[in-house]
Motif scaffolding. Sequence first.
Motif, short mmCIF file in Angstrom:
data_model
loop_
_atom_site.label_atom_id
_atom_site.label_comp_id
_atom_site.label_asym_id
_atom_site.label_seq_id
_atom_site.Cartn_x
_atom_site.Cartn_y
_atom_site.Cartn_z
N THR A 19 28.47 49.62 40.20
CA THR A 19 29.42 48.77 39.64
C THR A 19 30.63 49.14 39.96
O THR A 19 31.44 49.72 39.06
N GLN A 20 31.30 48.61 41.18
CA GLN A 20 32.58 49.06 41.48
C GLN A 20 33.50 47.99 41.09
O GLN A 20 33.17 46.96 41.76
N SER A 21 34.64 48.21 40.86
CA SER A 21 35.83 47.36 40.56
C SER A 21 36.06 46.35 41.78
O SER A 21 35.92 45.24 41.80
N ARG A 49 36.63 44.49 31.78
CA ARG A 49 35.93 45.43 30.61
C ARG A 49 35.84 47.09 31.42
O ARG A 49 36.13 47.76 31.12
N TYR A 50 35.35 46.68 32.77
CA TYR A 50 35.13 47.97 33.52
C TYR A 50 36.48 48.58 33.78
O TYR A 50 36.52 49.69 33.51
N ALA A 51 37.57 47.84 33.91
CA ALA A 51 38.95 48.60 34.14
C ALA A 51 39.58 48.90 32.90
O ALA A 51 40.00 50.00 32.92
N SER A 52 39.34 48.22 31.89
CA SER A 52 39.73 48.72 30.47
C SER A 52 39.25 50.04 30.12
O SER A 52 39.56 50.92 29.47
N ASN A 53 37.77 50.17 30.16
CA ASN A 53 37.25 51.54 30.08
C ASN A 53 37.90 52.53 30.93
O ASN A 53 37.25 53.66 30.62
N PRO A 57 43.04 56.66 26.71
CA PRO A 57 43.12 56.45 25.34
C PRO A 57 44.80 56.36 24.88
O PRO A 57 45.24 57.55 25.37
N LEU A 58 45.17 55.56 24.32
CA LEU A 58 46.65 55.64 23.78
C LEU A 58 46.77 54.93 22.53
O LEU A 58 45.77 54.29 21.99
N PRO A 59 47.62 55.56 21.53
CA PRO A 59 47.80 55.06 20.26
C PRO A 59 48.07 53.69 20.47
O PRO A 59 49.13 53.34 21.01
N LEU A 60 47.54 52.81 19.57
CA LEU A 60 47.76 51.24 19.73
C LEU A 60 48.06 51.04 18.28
O LEU A 60 47.62 51.38 17.36
N PRO A 61 48.75 49.89 18.20
CA PRO A 61 49.18 49.30 16.72
C PRO A 61 47.92 48.75 16.01
O PRO A 61 46.90 48.53 16.75
#
Length: 61
Positions: A19-21, A49-53, A57-61
């Motif tokens: 499952t490649q982008s 969703r794939y790209a988001s995964n 990880p960053l701190p988010l509000p």
Amino acid sequence: MMLWGKARDYYEQALSLNTQSEALAELSRLLKAMGDTKASQELMMINLRYASNQLKPLPLP
């Protein structure tokens, strides 16, 4: 003359192997051009969703 059905089969086979982008985006674009907007949008959501995964990880509000 391009065989769009063959192109669709090619992308679907590529996705079944990995499952490649890029393959998701190309199949989505092809489906949209073929008039299958619903399937195109579903694949774009999967691609998102794939790209988001893949994001760090960053701190988010």
